[in-house]
Every structure is written in structure tokens, then in C-alpha cells.
Write an enzyme that holds these catalytic residues in place. Structure first.
Site, PDB file in Angstrom:
ATOM      1  N   LYS A   1      -9.608  33.383 -38.701  1.00 43.61           N
ATOM      2  CA  LYS A   1     -10.393  33.366 -37.452  1.00 43.61           C
ATOM      3  C   LYS A   1      -9.738  32.432 -36.435  1.00 43.61           C
ATOM      4  O   LYS A   1      -9.641  32.761 -35.254  1.00 43.61           O
ATOM      5  CB  LYS A   1     -11.843  32.940 -37.754  1.00 43.61           C
ATOM      6  CG  LYS A   1     -12.613  34.029 -38.461  1.00 43.61           C
ATOM      7  CD  LYS A   1     -13.958  33.596 -39.019  1.00 43.61           C
ATOM      8  CE  LYS A   1     -14.578  34.743 -39.820  1.00 43.61           C
ATOM      9  NZ  LYS A   1     -15.814  34.395 -40.513  1.00 43.61           N
TER      10      LYS A   1
ATOM     11  N   GLN B   1     -19.359  29.145 -41.442  1.00 45.86           N
ATOM     12  CA  GLN B   1     -18.881  30.072 -42.472  1.00 45.86           C
ATOM     13  C   GLN B   1     -19.828  30.085 -43.677  1.00 45.86           C
ATOM     14  O   GLN B   1     -20.138  29.035 -44.237  1.00 45.86           O
ATOM     15  CB  GLN B   1     -17.457  29.670 -42.897  1.00 45.86           C
ATOM     16  CG  GLN B   1     -16.793  30.631 -43.855  1.00 45.86           C
ATOM     17  CD  GLN B   1     -16.528  31.999 -43.236  1.00 45.86           C
ATOM     18  OE1 GLN B   1     -16.068  32.120 -42.109  1.00 45.86           O
ATOM     19  NE2 GLN B   1     -16.847  33.051 -43.974  1.00 45.86           N
TER      20      GLN B   1
ATOM     21  N   ASP C   1     -22.087  35.188 -34.456  1.00 41.98           N
ATOM     22  CA  ASP C   1     -22.209  36.059 -35.633  1.00 41.98           C
ATOM     23  C   ASP C   1     -23.400  37.012 -35.485  1.00 41.98           C
ATOM     24  O   ASP C   1     -23.544  37.951 -36.267  1.00 41.98           O
ATOM     25  CB  ASP C   1     -22.437  35.203 -36.895  1.00 41.98           C
ATOM     26  CG  ASP C   1     -21.140  34.950 -37.656  1.00 41.98           C
ATOM     27  OD1 ASP C   1     -20.232  35.800 -37.570  1.00 41.98           O
ATOM     28  OD2 ASP C   1     -21.043  33.916 -38.333  1.00 41.98           O
TER      29      ASP C   1
END
Ligand code: NAP
Length: 280
Positions: free
Chosen positions: A52, A96, A119
Site C-alpha cells: 500500500k 490494517q 476502507d
């Protein structure tokens, strides 16, 4: 024999567009930044976070990494998120998952400012997805929709079967297919006669997490098969939920693993981050 849907090709086109938009914002004096939080030493999470960060660099998004030790308390993590919520250089916050078991994941998701929730896991953003009026799209399903569009695969009126009902893949996938006027069915571990259901699918999405779970006899001739799975087979090789070699003989389109859905997920994270920056 199916046409292979190449996530790398679709991803490269989309990332070029994102790069240009980041550059345009920069020219107006607006920076684009993503904060990435990783807690503990999960090796898969480390690989995802590195990928990422690298993807951010490629399109000119600044990334800020916060690598916290395994023993970080929930309060410490929530304090960090509070700081990032109020930091104008940070447009997107990604924590994460999975988190260590002593931390309540939903509490962490709920603490992220919905405007920085790239997200799209925050209940407020999930609600927007249900209504069909959204800024952020859940990255994996949104990436799949981009791939379908790129290959001119029309969802309208098609029977879509999604195997898996997780909050991050299965459920939002069903919502996005529905928004494009698919006739959608969600299957899960309690579905009776799964094969009977999958055989009706014009578009079959597998998000199960079991290597080679979808076999040729479960797929209708000419179906579009999207494989979300990221599993290790007995030899430790990365593989999907679909028995690719055999299913590709029957499908009209199919995504490989690796090189299918995976690259698109990160690309849509970049898309959400540039959208967040555009709204500053
Ligand atoms: P998850 O939360 O474990 O959900 C798996 C789903 O599969 C559940 O809904 C489960 O049903 C269903 N399932 C399990 N066994 C089944 C069976 N025998 N028959 C029918 N359904 C069954 O997993 P996830 O987070 O959605 O992820 C799914 C896969 O996608 C994993 O391999 C993950 O690594 C991968 N993934 C890939 C990406 C990417 O970017 N490529 C992104 C996210 C996830 P129940 O609800 O009844 O338990």
C-alpha cells in the site's frame, strides 16, 4: 476457454488517472496523504502495508506509517486515531486488520472519522453504501466493479451469485451488483445445495477463503467468474477460491490469482484517498 480478466491492466489505467488527479490537487496547493497503522507482527499484514505504501508513492500520495507493537492497548490506538482524525495532512486513515485479539476491531473502525475512512468500513459509510449514495466504496468490491466495467461486462439483469457474506467483501459486493441492476443472491456456509445455486449464476463471485473451493461442476457454461480468495495451497503457493485451470475452460471471463482482484483492491484504496483529499 475464458478470457482472462487482468487486474494489473485495469489497475495500471486507473492508477494513471489517480496520479493525474493527485498532481492536479498538488497544483492547487492541496496535498494528499494516507496514514497506515499496523499493530503487531503479522507477516501477511506487513506485506499488505508495504504494498500500500509503495502504491501511494507511485501515484504521488504521501504515506505516513505508524507501526505499533503487539502489546499496544486499545486506548493508545484510539488516541493515535484521534490525533490523525484532526491532522489536516492526513486525508485517509487505514488500520490494517486483523488487530491483536485484545483490541476490539469494531471500536477501532468506529473511531475513524467517516470522512477519512478510506476502507469504507465505518457504519456511517456502510449505511451510505446501502442507500447507494456514497463517497467511499469498499475497496475489494469496488475494484471488481471497475474490472467488470473495463471488460464491458454488463451486470444489468444478470443473475449474480456471491459466495461469502463478510462485511468487507460479500455483503458490499452484493450491494454494488444490486446497484448496477443485477439480480443478486448471497450464499454462505449454511446455504443448502450450494452447487444448485452457483449453477444459476451468470456472474459468480467467490469470497470464501478456501483454496480451489469452486470447481468446474459448480459453474454454468459461459459464466463470468470472479475469484476474491487469497489462499495458500498445499505447496504454499498463493491461490484463489476457484479451481482456475478447470473452471477457465467453462467460463467466459475469469480472474486469476494472483493478478486479478488483488491489485485492484489497493488501487481503489488510492481512489478513496484522492476522493477524500478532493473534498478538503
Ligand atoms: P471471511 O470473513 O472468512 O468470510 C468467508 C465467507 O465464506 C463467510 O461468509 C462464510 O460463510 C463463507 N463460507 C465459508 N465456508 C463456506 C462453504 N463451505 N460454503 C459456502 N460459504 C462458505 O472472509 P473474507 O474476509 O470475506 O475473505 C474471503 C477471501 O477473500 C479470503 O481468502 C481473503 O483472504 C480474500 N480477500 C482478498 C482480498 C483481495 O484484495 N484480493 C481482499 C479481501 C479478502 P459464513 O458467514 O456462514 O461463515
Amino acid at each position: 476457454m475464458a478470457e482472462i480478466i487482468c487486474g494489473k491492466t485495469v489497475s495500471a489505467a486507473k492508477r494513471l488517472d489517480i496520479k493525474n488527479r493527485v498532481e492536479e490537487l498538488k497544483n492547487k496547493g492541496i496535498t494528499t496523504g494516507l496514514a497506515v497503522i499496523i499493530v503487531g507482527n503479522n507477516s501477511a499484514s506487513r506485506v499488505y502495508v508495504n504494498n500500500k505504501k509503495k502504491a501511494c508513492e507511485e501515484v504521488g500520495i504521501e504515506s505516513f506509517e505508524f507501526a505499533l507493537p503487539e502489546e499496544t492497548t486499545q486506548e493508545e490506538l484510539l488516541n493515535l486515531i484521534d490525533k490523525l482524525n484532526n491532522d489536516s495532512k492526513v486525508d485517509g486513515i487505514l488500520c490494517q486488520l486483523p488487530l491483536p485479539s485484545h483490541i476490539d476491531e469494531q471500536a477501532v473502525i468506529n473511531s475513524i472519522d467517516p470522512k477519512k475512512d478510506v476502507d469504507a468500513f465505518h457504519p456511517e459509510n456502510v449505511g451510505h453504501i446501502m442507500i447507494g449514495d456514497y463517497t467511499f466504496l469498499p475497496c475489494t468490491p469496488a475494484g471488481i466493479m471497475e474490472m467488470l466495467k473495463f471488460y464491458n461486462i454488463d451486470v444489468k439483469g444478470k443473475k449474480c451469485v456471491v459466495i461469502g457474506r463478510s462485511n468487507i467483501v460479500g455483503k458490499p459486493m452484493a450491494m454494488l451488483l444490486l446497484k448496477e441492476n443485477g439480480t443478486v443472491e448471497i450464499c454462505h456456509s449454511r446455504t443448502e445445495n450450494l452447487k444448485e445455486e452457483t449453477l444459476t449464476a451468470d456472474i459468480l463471485v467467490a469470497a470464501v477463503g478456501k483454496a480451489y473451493f469452486v470447481t468446474e461442476d459448480m459453474v454454468k457454461d459461459g459464466a463470468v467468474v470472479i475469484d476474491v480468495g487469497m489462499n495458500r495451497n498445499d505447496e504454499g503457493k498463493l491461490c484463489g477460491d476457484v479451481d482456475f485451470d478447470n473452471v477457465k475452460e467453462k467460463a467466459s471471463f475469469i480472474t486469476p490469482v494472483p493478478g486479478g482482484v488483488g491489485p485492484m483492491t489497493i488501487t481503489m484504496l488510492l481512489e478513496n484517498t484522492v476522493r477524500a483529499a478532493s473534498q478538503k
